[in-house]
Design a protein around this motif. Structure first.
Motif, PDB file in Angstrom:
ATOM      1  N   SER A 471       5.045  50.634  52.934  1.00 48.22           N
ATOM      2  CA  SER A 471       5.106  50.075  51.615  1.00 48.22           C
ATOM      3  C   SER A 471       5.357  48.537  51.531  1.00 48.22           C
ATOM      4  O   SER A 471       5.547  48.090  50.453  1.00 48.22           O
ATOM      5  N   LYS A 472       5.197  47.997  52.689  1.00 51.55           N
ATOM      6  CA  LYS A 472       5.570  46.433  52.579  1.00 51.55           C
ATOM      7  C   LYS A 472       4.063  45.811  51.861  1.00 51.55           C
ATOM      8  O   LYS A 472       3.004  46.150  52.286  1.00 51.55           O
ATOM      9  N   THR A 473       4.472  45.098  50.886  1.00 50.52           N
ATOM     10  CA  THR A 473       3.389  44.383  50.001  1.00 50.52           C
ATOM     11  C   THR A 473       3.468  42.926  50.179  1.00 50.52           C
ATOM     12  O   THR A 473       4.511  42.452  50.466  1.00 50.52           O
ATOM     13  N   TYR A 474       2.236  42.265  50.008  1.00 53.27           N
ATOM     14  CA  TYR A 474       2.345  40.818  49.960  1.00 53.27           C
ATOM     15  C   TYR A 474       1.835  40.219  48.449  1.00 53.27           C
ATOM     16  O   TYR A 474       0.942  41.183  48.148  1.00 53.27           O
ATOM     17  N   ARG A 475       2.411  39.334  48.196  1.00 58.36           N
ATOM     18  CA  ARG A 475       1.925  38.658  46.913  1.00 58.36           C
ATOM     19  C   ARG A 475       0.939  37.577  47.175  1.00 58.36           C
ATOM     20  O   ARG A 475       1.344  36.415  47.742  1.00 58.36           O
ATOM     21  N   MET A 476      -0.257  37.688  47.426  1.00 58.82           N
ATOM     22  CA  MET A 476      -1.099  36.699  47.904  1.00 58.82           C
ATOM     23  C   MET A 476      -1.457  35.685  46.736  1.00 58.82           C
ATOM     24  O   MET A 476      -1.971  36.194  45.504  1.00 58.82           O
ATOM     25  N   GLN A 477      -1.393  34.462  46.815  1.00 55.87           N
ATOM     26  CA  GLN A 477      -1.947  33.316  45.661  1.00 55.87           C
ATOM     27  C   GLN A 477      -2.041  32.059  46.827  1.00 55.87           C
ATOM     28  O   GLN A 477      -1.854  32.058  47.825  1.00 55.87           O
ATOM     29  N   SER A 478      -3.010  31.163  45.978  1.00 57.01           N
ATOM     30  CA  SER A 478      -3.126  29.951  46.560  1.00 57.01           C
ATOM     31  C   SER A 478      -1.798  29.208  46.914  1.00 57.01           C
ATOM     32  O   SER A 478      -0.811  28.899  46.258  1.00 57.01           O
ATOM     33  N   VAL A 484       5.184  25.289  52.568  1.00 58.05           N
ATOM     34  CA  VAL A 484       5.881  26.403  53.082  1.00 58.05           C
ATOM     35  C   VAL A 484       6.704  25.734  54.370  1.00 58.05           C
ATOM     36  O   VAL A 484       8.003  26.279  54.301  1.00 58.05           O
ATOM     37  N   VAL A 485       5.908  25.281  55.010  1.00 61.15           N
ATOM     38  CA  VAL A 485       6.731  24.666  56.428  1.00 61.15           C
ATOM     39  C   VAL A 485       8.126  23.853  55.972  1.00 61.15           C
ATOM     40  O   VAL A 485       9.190  23.737  56.672  1.00 61.15           O
ATOM     41  N   ARG A 486       7.743  22.954  55.177  1.00 54.10           N
ATOM     42  CA  ARG A 486       8.668  21.998  54.699  1.00 54.10           C
ATOM     43  C   ARG A 486       9.715  22.761  54.030  1.00 54.10           C
ATOM     44  O   ARG A 486      10.997  22.447  54.269  1.00 54.10           O
ATOM     45  N   ALA A 487       9.601  23.807  53.290  1.00 57.56           N
ATOM     46  CA  ALA A 487      10.614  24.573  52.641  1.00 57.56           C
ATOM     47  C   ALA A 487      11.325  25.155  53.667  1.00 57.56           C
ATOM     48  O   ALA A 487      12.871  25.141  53.871  1.00 57.56           O
ATOM     49  N   ALA A 488      10.631  25.778  54.901  1.00 56.12           N
ATOM     50  CA  ALA A 488      11.424  26.607  55.949  1.00 56.12           C
ATOM     51  C   ALA A 488      12.527  25.292  56.644  1.00 56.12           C
ATOM     52  O   ALA A 488      13.517  25.828  57.025  1.00 56.12           O
ATOM     53  N   ALA A 489      11.716  24.380  56.961  1.00 59.88           N
ATOM     54  CA  ALA A 489      12.521  23.077  57.781  1.00 59.88           C
ATOM     55  C   ALA A 489      13.806  22.829  56.864  1.00 59.88           C
ATOM     56  O   ALA A 489      14.796  22.599  57.496  1.00 59.88           O
ATOM     57  N   LYS A 490      13.564  22.781  55.555  1.00 57.67           N
ATOM     58  CA  LYS A 490      14.772  22.266  54.599  1.00 57.67           C
ATOM     59  C   LYS A 490      15.780  23.483  54.808  1.00 57.67           C
ATOM     60  O   LYS A 490      17.158  23.064  54.838  1.00 57.67           O
ATOM     61  N   PHE A 515      -4.797  31.405  50.890  1.00 56.17           N
ATOM     62  CA  PHE A 515      -4.467  32.664  50.007  1.00 56.17           C
ATOM     63  C   PHE A 515      -3.389  33.351  50.764  1.00 56.17           C
ATOM     64  O   PHE A 515      -3.711  34.079  51.943  1.00 56.17           O
ATOM     65  N   GLY A 516      -1.991  33.391  50.263  1.00 52.18           N
ATOM     66  CA  GLY A 516      -1.153  33.945  51.235  1.00 52.18           C
ATOM     67  C   GLY A 516       0.010  34.180  50.302  1.00 52.18           C
ATOM     68  O   GLY A 516       0.295  33.792  49.028  1.00 52.18           O
ATOM     69  N   ASP A 517       1.049  34.817  51.185  1.00 52.38           N
ATOM     70  CA  ASP A 517       2.446  35.025  50.463  1.00 52.38           C
ATOM     71  C   ASP A 517       3.387  34.043  50.952  1.00 52.38           C
ATOM     72  O   ASP A 517       3.661  34.088  51.997  1.00 52.38           O
ATOM     73  N   ALA A 518       3.711  33.203  50.019  1.00 51.09           N
ATOM     74  CA  ALA A 518       4.330  31.997  50.655  1.00 51.09           C
ATOM     75  C   ALA A 518       6.032  32.445  51.104  1.00 51.09           C
ATOM     76  O   ALA A 518       6.325  31.873  52.237  1.00 51.09           O
ATOM     77  N   ASP A 519       6.635  33.303  50.511  1.00 50.77           N
ATOM     78  CA  ASP A 519       7.927  33.658  50.822  1.00 50.77           C
ATOM     79  C   ASP A 519       7.682  34.374  52.179  1.00 50.77           C
ATOM     80  O   ASP A 519       8.398  34.155  52.950  1.00 50.77           O
ATOM     81  N   ALA A 520       6.770  35.297  52.130  1.00 45.92           N
ATOM     82  CA  ALA A 520       6.636  36.101  53.594  1.00 45.92           C
ATOM     83  C   ALA A 520       6.440  35.097  54.694  1.00 45.92           C
ATOM     84  O   ALA A 520       6.932  35.050  55.836  1.00 45.92           O
ATOM     85  N   LEU A 521       5.384  33.939  54.454  1.00 37.70           N
ATOM     86  CA  LEU A 521       5.365  33.128  55.420  1.00 37.70           C
ATOM     87  C   LEU A 521       6.283  32.130  55.840  1.00 37.70           C
ATOM     88  O   LEU A 521       6.754  31.921  56.820  1.00 37.70           O
ATOM     89  N   VAL A 600       3.382  39.704  59.181  1.00 35.74           N
ATOM     90  CA  VAL A 600       3.027  38.840  57.969  1.00 35.74           C
ATOM     91  C   VAL A 600       1.867  38.121  58.598  1.00 35.74           C
ATOM     92  O   VAL A 600       0.962  37.813  57.561  1.00 35.74           O
ATOM     93  N   VAL A 601       1.912  37.474  59.664  1.00 33.86           N
ATOM     94  CA  VAL A 601       0.702  36.852  60.060  1.00 33.86           C
ATOM     95  C   VAL A 601      -0.718  37.521  60.057  1.00 33.86           C
ATOM     96  O   VAL A 601      -1.758  37.255  59.622  1.00 33.86           O
ATOM     97  N   GLU A 602      -0.501  38.769  60.702  1.00 35.27           N
ATOM     98  CA  GLU A 602      -1.707  39.702  60.601  1.00 35.27           C
ATOM     99  C   GLU A 602      -2.110  40.205  59.158  1.00 35.27           C
ATOM    100  O   GLU A 602      -3.363  40.271  59.251  1.00 35.27           O
TER     101      GLU A 602
END
Ligand code: ADP
Length: 630
Positions: A471-478, A484-490, A515-521, A600-602
């Motif tokens: 039931s895991k779903t992803y919210r895909m958007q641009s 994403v990387v900068r947020a993670a680093a922060k 086109f991806g799920d920013a939170d999941a990434l 997530v990546v797959e």
């Protein structure tokens, strides 16, 4: 002392036992069955071979008896009258010899024409020989022999006189007369033999060849005689052989071979005649004991099949020899000696053993045996592979059970650590013991960071259960990967700085948008970053690179820590799997981070590459294809 075996281990043992019995027992039964069938098959084929051999022997005996009987009926009667003549080379009969009072008359003796000379002739011959040998007066002897020639009536007398005349002329030195006399002897006395069985012409030929070794006419005569198909006395044969050796003509080779074979046969026949009693005693007894049926006996090296036949009830019996080579079917041989490859020819045949051609009764037992072997191989192979897979699965399952147990313990521990830290900081703040405002800020930041860690942990556990339930779903958007990387680093900035880490973030300025799920990434990158921090060993530097290449967006997380052995690089993506080593001992973890990151990546159609070696640090590379239209 009470020994308590855990229920799990008991169940596992029982399952292994059941599995093994389900494999071992049927396999043993299959093996036994196959062996049984193969043994039966080979016994059957042995029996078939023996049966075929018995039938073939029976048939051979029947055919041979019929053939020999036919030979006897057709040939013997005809041959008795002319026993001395040799049969054509293709005839199966080697010789037929009369028996007189249990003695065998050798064929060449039957040939002898011995008519005593007239008294007057004999007297003149004796006078001539006395002159020639006692008085050494060859000239006078020649005159005497000349007179003998004049009164000669029979061919024997004439040829004797001619031969003597030639000899005396030669001794007397009357070469021309001698040659004339010898030539006449050569022409007219080829079939007239002396008492030793030697044709008079042969004496003349010997003398003619002594004078002229390449005398064509004489050579022709000698070669013709050698090739003549009749039994001749041994003396004649030996003399012919020695005369032939004097001639240097290619045609002599054949003739000499023929003579050698003839001498061989002749010697065998002579030996048979001499030992007739011993050799044929048995045969006669066998023939008498089964009247009407012929018995045959092996003799010689070819061997010959010999028997005693009575052509009619009142005629004298004859010995008949047939060449086994000529009456046996192609490929089948008989021999007198018994060996491992022969079988006795049987009733009616004494001292005769058959040798079948190689492979004549070879059935093909190899084929079914190979077939059964292949079936056995396939069945056992399949069973073993299935067993291996089952055992491996069971092992994995057991591992997973152990890992789950470990996971629960780890999660509890992971929950407790931030909670304890949060609680301690909150209590200090509540008691107003924080002191300076910077310290208060510091405490609050720690509380926020630990709460974040708690949230991530709970998120991970929830994600796992969602993934397992599908039931895991992803919210895909641009999504901008750089952001994403900068947020993670922060997010990781504070915990990293607390432990003295420096983090370098570099970009190729391509700012890839996917086109991806920013939170999941972000979660996936945080997991990689968290691992880089946990497994850095003594190193304190981490790098992150973001960019795009070959229509893929990438994020590399590079550490300089303990590294990962090659064989572990695939397994670390399995859920709950943790590398067990001295370097990882004491590092807390759930074994979920990479499994979730990969999921997530797959889900973004990407992959995670690893470049790592023990002690050399690791680079985890997230690669996600860029959409065509962005
Ligand atoms: P954990 O909670 O144990 O870190 P992960 O799924 O994130 O679970 O990682 C699985 C295992 O992979 C870890 O236990 C560790 O042994 C190994 N691993 C992950 N990342 C690294 C790294 N950067 N360096 C060395 N080992 C690593």
């Amino acid at each position: 002392m009470l020994l308590v075996i855990p229920a799990d281990s008991r169940r596992r043992k029982r399952r292994i036992f059941l599995l093994l019995s389900a494999i071992v027992i049927p396999s043993a039964v299959v093996i036994l069955l196959v062996f049984h069938v193969v043994r039966q098959e080979s016994e059957l084929s042995e029996r078939r071979t023996a049966e075929a051999q018995r039938e073939a022997l029976e048939q051979l005996r029947r055919e041979l008896s019929a053939r020999l009987q036919a030979i006897r009926l057709e040939e013997v009667n005809r041959l008795i009258g002319e026993a001395g003549s040799r049969l054509p080379p293709d005839s199966s009969i080697v010789f037929v010899a009369r028996m007189i009072q249990d003695h065998m008359v050798v064929p060449w003796e039957d040939n002898r024409i011995s008519q005593p000379p007239a008294a007057r002739f004999a007297q003149i011959q004796a006078e001539g020989e006395a002159l020639e040998f006692q008085r050494n007066n060859s000239a006078a002897a020649a005159t005497a022999y000349g007179r003998a020639l004049e009164i000669a009536h029979t061919p024997a007398e004439k040829c004797t006189a001619l031969m003597l005349l030639g000899r005396a002329f030669r001794s007397a030195g009357r070469t021309a007369d001698a040659e004339r006399a010898d030539r006449t002897t050569l022409h007219e006395c080829a079939t007239v033999a002396d008492d030793d069985g030697i044709p008079q012409a042969l004496y003349a030929a010997t003398r003619l060849l002594d004078i002229r070794s390449n005398d064509g006419e004489t050579e022709d005569y000698v070669i013709r005689q050698a090739n003549m198909g009749r039994w001749r006395a041994p003396n004649e044969t030996y003399m012919l052989q020695s005369v032939l050796r004097k001639i240097s003509n290619p045609a002599t080779t054949d003739a000499l071979n023929r003579l050698a074979a003839e001498i061989h046969d002749m010697e065998l026949i002579t030996a048979l005649a001499q030992s007739l009693h011993d050799q044929l005693g048995k045969l006669q007894r066998a023939t008498r004991s089964a009247p009407g049926d012929l018995s045959w006996m092996g003799y010689g090296d070819e061997p010959w099949l010999i028997t005693i036949v009575s052509p009619t009830s009142f005629a004298a019996p004859v010995v008949m020899a047939v060449s086994s080579r000529k009456v046996m079917p192609a490929g089948v041989t008989v021999q007198r000696a018994q060996s491992s490859r022969t079988v006795p020819l049987g009733d009616g045949f004494l001292d005769l053993h058959v040798e079948w051609p190689e492979g004549r009764f070879a059935t093909r037992p190899g084929m079914p045996v190979i077939l059964y072997g292949a079936v056995l191989f396939v069945v056992l192979g399949t069973v073993l592979v299935a067993a291996y897979l089952l055992l491996r699965d069971m092992h994995r399952e057991a591992d997973t059970v152990a890992m789950r147990a470990h996971f629960v313990a780890s999660v509890s521990h992971e929950l407790k650590t931030p909670l304890t830290s949060i609680r301690a900081h909150v209590e200090t703040l509540l008691m107003g013991r924080a002191g300076a405002p910077e310290t208060t800020t510091e405490y609050l930041r720690t509380i926020a960071s630990e709460s974040e860690r708690l949230t991530r942990l709970v998120e991970s556990v929830l994600d796992l259960s969602r993934i397992e339930q599908g039931s895991k779903t992803y919210r895909m958007q641009s999504t901008s990967l750089g952001e994403v990387v900068r947020a993670a680093a922060k997010t990781m900035e504070y915990p990293l700085s607390q432990l003295g880490f420096t983090l370098t973030l570099s970009s190729d300025n391509s700012e890839p948008t996917l086109f991806g799920d920013a939170d999941a990434l972000k979660q996936a990158i945080l997991n990689l970053l968290g691992n880089a921090m946990k497994y850095s060993g003594g190193a304190r530097h981490i790098e992150m690179r973001v960019g795009s290449a070959a229509r893929e967006a990438f994020v590399d997380v590079v550490d300089h820590g303990i590294g990962i052995a090659r064989e572990e690089q695939v397994r670390i993506f399995e859920k709950f799997h943790r590398v067990q080593s001295a370097e990882t001992a004491g590092i807390a973890g759930t074994g979920l981070g990479l499994a979730l990151a990969l999921h997530v990546v797959e889900a973004h159609h990407g992959r995670i590459d690893i470049v790592s070696a023990p002690g050399c640090g690791s680079t985890f590379s997230v690669r996600i294809p860029l959409p065509e239209f962005l």
